[in-house]
Write a protein that holds these residues in place. Structure first.
Motif, short mmCIF file in Angstrom:
data_model
loop_
_atom_site.label_atom_id
_atom_site.label_comp_id
_atom_site.label_asym_id
_atom_site.label_seq_id
_atom_site.Cartn_x
_atom_site.Cartn_y
_atom_site.Cartn_z
N THR A 149 2.40 7.40 11.36
CA THR A 149 2.39 7.10 9.93
C THR A 149 3.56 7.83 9.28
N GLU B 159 6.89 -7.13 4.15
CA GLU B 159 7.87 -6.07 4.25
C GLU B 159 9.28 -6.66 4.24
N ASP C 30 4.71 7.49 5.93
CA ASP C 30 4.77 7.65 4.49
C ASP C 30 3.35 7.72 3.94
N ALA D 139 0.30 6.15 2.35
CA ALA D 139 -0.27 4.82 2.12
C ALA D 139 -1.54 4.99 1.30
N THR E 88 -4.36 1.27 8.51
CA THR E 88 -3.59 2.12 7.60
C THR E 88 -2.12 2.21 8.01
N ASP E 89 -1.78 1.70 9.17
CA ASP E 89 -0.37 1.72 9.58
C ASP E 89 0.35 0.54 8.97
N GLY E 90 0.89 0.72 7.77
CA GLY E 90 1.40 -0.42 7.04
C GLY E 90 2.73 -0.96 7.47
N LEU E 91 3.68 -0.14 7.75
CA LEU E 91 5.04 -0.63 7.92
C LEU E 91 5.38 -0.87 9.39
N ARG E 92 6.21 -1.89 9.57
CA ARG E 92 6.55 -2.28 10.93
C ARG E 92 7.13 -1.10 11.72
N ALA E 93 7.99 -0.34 11.04
CA ALA E 93 8.60 0.81 11.70
C ALA E 93 7.53 1.74 12.26
N GLU E 94 6.43 1.84 11.53
CA GLU E 94 5.36 2.72 11.98
C GLU E 94 4.62 2.14 13.17
N ARG E 95 4.39 0.83 13.09
CA ARG E 95 3.65 0.22 14.19
C ARG E 95 4.44 0.33 15.48
N ALA F 45 0.83 -1.21 0.00
CA ALA F 45 0.00 0.00 0.00
C ALA F 45 0.86 1.26 0.00
#
Lengths: 301, 416
Positions: free
Chosen positions: B68, A293, B70, B72, B56-63, A144
């Motif tokens: 957020t 990822e 980037d 998405a 909507t929090d896609g990336l592990r770094a974000e979680r 996404a």
């Protein structure tokens, strides 16, 4: 101003054609990665719309795991015959024979992860600077966030934190030697959009997408096609079931779903009502929450 | 059915991810296995319900960081429209992502926390929306549940926002009181705010007409690729492939090819197996011209009676997007649709403090800075002003040392 009928499929199609032509215009040696799945079949139709009556400005590249459904390989060969374009096959079996990768062991062994090495070798061998793929942003949460022009370093790695901003409809394909770009023309399509497009365009698909009777076993709660490529033991009970496949991948990691859908209309009805997303039928995503990822960072498509 | 692309501006604390999660959830756009992954995740709201923001929090770094980082993209569909959401972060350091998300959007949702009202970041987000030329705005006053669904609170916030909207010359501004967390006025009209007589957010998004305000009538098609099969049967075939940026090309229209200035007539329009009489904005087609003119990628075919501006010296708004600051002494590449040429930023006219909207002179231009500059290009560009024609009034800057996209340009005037 005149009015004209330009619906969402027309808009998605026009965007994808624009992206394909940008690839032709910006790169020296592009390639279209063809898996035999519905998304890459859609890409082939879009390429026809972008470049006919001329030839495609790129060959098709198939990374063959050696564990494909025969129906997919037959479809591929017939399609190449019909469109008259060049096909390059990268073989995972060859990578195994050369000792570059080692076959996984155990019940969940799959060649899916091994493809990455063969893909990167094929890119290096033919010096491809852009690889067009059929990934979509609705498939998975890491996707996404990926750009339409997604730069990979010479190890094929994607760095989500160093993505180029992608503004308006302007795609920056400038790269250094050794890098390449993965291009995703149908990023903005959903699974349903692809199916609706296939129906509208009357595109032929490999038969495994439609309901058929097949020998299956149950693995991790999912139906897997019984095949010599799947490590089976006495505990695995083979039975016959009316199934179809929602994606076309390696036989060892693509799960079947029970289905009576024999027409595209049936499939669209089924998907509209479905409660399992498409990648849910791919066991390789389930390993960890951040599985995709991690794989993308490692050069996976 | 058509597509509405919108983006959302707001900070983590405004509940932006929750709002998007709510739209997806309430339109049944979350599939069972995603929902399962959500439920197995250990992030829950205080009352034990699912934390929709995770969608909507896609990336592990974000979680890990709970933010957020980037842009998405999310998709959902009703029986009236297909929607594409660009979810962009609201922190100041990520202005570049907001500009990116906004660049392809037709509509912006600006979130305001009902407890805080119009704050510095509201000004920032609204300024970026006006800068990027988004004509349709929905101001969602969120967290109405935290202010007892008070009409007075709502009214005083929109009074304040109207002043800002006027200052920024925003065109179509709409206001909706919502609670993303509780689902008020997102899909269904809320019974807890019977004083609100407008539509729910989703109903508004389903019916808003974005075409009338945005579509330029100026016919423009940058040539992406020249199709020359050079087979015996198609020996003289020469088709110009591109996507019509704006306006309409009809058969027999008089056209001009820029930069050469050659004129000709549209002889044939092709789209795969069809030969339509016209090519409209948004369509990817092949155009054939009556005369044998020399055309290659980077040229633009335009309507001969409404020519774009042509200049090597252009005044533009610039948003800087790279960690390495702008260097006015070096040469960059400018990419304007399919045309790429060298350029320099020859002058910084002013920078804008996006929190106060004050302009001030500046020597430096760093990551997330926005301001007015003069671009000097090696080849002349055939462009329209951004406000007249977004698609032909924008460009990106590329640093040829790194190949990164370092700037976004919106053309404001040709310098005489």
């Amino acid at each position: 101003m005149s009015t004209y009928n330009f619906d969402y499929l027309d808009e998605l199609e026009a965007e994808a054609i624009h992206i394909l032509r940008e690839v032709a215009g910006q790169f020296e040696k592009p390639a279209l990665l063809f898996s035999g799945g519905k998304d890459s079949i859609t890409l082939v139709r879009l390429a026809e719309k972008a470049f006919r009556p001329g030839k495609f400005p790129f060959p098709l590249v198939h990374i063959d795991t050696g564990h494909n459904f025969q129906e997919t390989i037959d479809y591929r060969d017939q399609m190449i015959e019909r469109i008259g374009e060049r096909l390059i096959v990268g073989s995972v079996q060859e990578s195994i024979n050369q000792g570059k990768v080692v076959e996984q062991k155990g019940k969940n062994a799959s060649r899916n992860a091994l493809q990455t090495v063969t893909l990167l070798d094929t890119i290096a061998k033919y010096e491809f600077d852009a690889c067009i793929g059929g990934a979509r942003r609705d498939e998975e949460k890491a996707r996404a966030k990926e750009r339409i022009f997604s730069v990979r370093d010479e190890f094929g790695q994607w760095d989500p934190k160093r993505q180029r901003p992608e503004l308006w409809n302007i795609y920056n394909g400038k790269i250094h030697k050794g890098e390449n770009v993965r291009v995703f023309p149908i990023s903005n399509w959903t699974e349903l959009d692809v199916w609706n497009y296939i129906r509208r365009e009357n595109i032929e698909l490999p038969s495994i997408y439609f309901s058929h009777e097949r020998e299956v076993i149950t693995r991790n709660g999912q139906l897997m096609a019984a095949s010599p490529f799947l490590n089976m033991d006495d505990e695995d009970i083979v039975f016959r079931k009316q199934v179809r496949f929602r994606t076309v991948g390696d036989m060892s990691c693509t799960a079947a779903v029970e289905s009576e859908a024999i027409l595209i209309d049936d499939i669209i009805t089924e998907i509209s009502a479905s409660k399992i997303s498409e990648r849910g039928a791919r066991m390789d995503d389930k390993v960890s929450e951040a599985a995709m990822e991690d794989r993308k960072k490692g050069g996976y498509f | 059915m058509n597509i509405l692309k919108f983006f959302t501006a707001g900070s983590v604390d405004d509940g932006k991810s929750t709002l998007i999660g709510r739209l997806l959830y309430d339109t049944d756009s979350i599939l069972a296995d995603q929902l399962e992954a959500l439920q197995s995740s250990n992030r829950k709201n205080d009352d034990g319900t699912i934390d929709l923001a995770i969608l909507t929090d896609g990336l592990r770094a974000e979680r890990e960081q709970g933010i957020t980082i980037d842009v998405a993209y999310k998709y959902f569909q009703t029986d009236k429209r297909k929607f594409i959401i660009a979810d962009t972060p609201g922190h100041i350091q990520y202005t570049r992502n907001m500009v990116t998300g906004a660049s392809t959007a037709n509509l912006a949702i600006i979130l305001i926390d009902a407890r805080n009202g119009v704050v510095e970041q509201t000004i920032r987000h609204s300024y970026l929306v006006s800068l990027l030329g988004i004509k349709h705005i929905v101001v969602c006053i969120n967290k109405m549940d935290m202010v007892d669904y008070s009409q007075d609170v709502y009214n005083s916030i929109i009074e304040k926002y109207k002043v800002l909207a006027q200052q920024l010359k925003l065109v179509d501004v709409n206001y909706i009181p919502v609670s993303a967390l509780k689902g008020d006025n997102i899909v269904q009209n809320s019974e807890r705010m019977d004083w609100y007589e407008g539509e729910s957010l989703l109903h508004f998004l389903e019916k808003v007409d974005t075409d009338s305000l945005e579509k330029s009538t100026l016919a423009r098609m940058p040539v992406q690729w020249v199709i020359r099969p050079q087979t015996e049967a198609l020996h003289d075939y020469r088709g110009y492939a591109g996507r019509v940026l704006s306006g309409t090309f009809n058969l027999n229209d008089k056209v001009t090819v820029l930069p050469s200035g050659a004129s000709s007539i549209v002889e044939k329009i092709e789209f795969f197996d069809q030969t339509p009489d016209a090519a409209h904005a948004g369509q990817s087609v092949i155009i054939h011209l009556k005369d044998d003119v020399d055309i290659s990628r980077g040229d633009t075919i335009v309507n001969a009676s409404a020519l774009p501006q042509e200049s090597k010296l252009i005044e533009a708004d610039l948003c800087w997007m790279d960690g390495r600051a702008l260097d006015t002494s070096i040469t960059y590449l400018i990419q304007h649709n399919s045309k790429v040429t060298k350029c320099k930023i020859s002058e910084i006219l002013h920078k804008v403090d996006i929190n106060t909207l004050e302009k001030h002179s500046a020597e430096e231009f760093k990551l997330n800075d926005i301001g007015r500059v003069i671009v000097k290009t090696a080849d002349a560009l055939a462009f329209d002003l951004y406000d007249d024609n977004r698609a032909n009034g924008s460009a990106i800057l590329v640093d040829s040392r790194t190949n990164l996209t370092v700037g976004a340009l919106m053309f404001r005037a040709a310098v005489e």
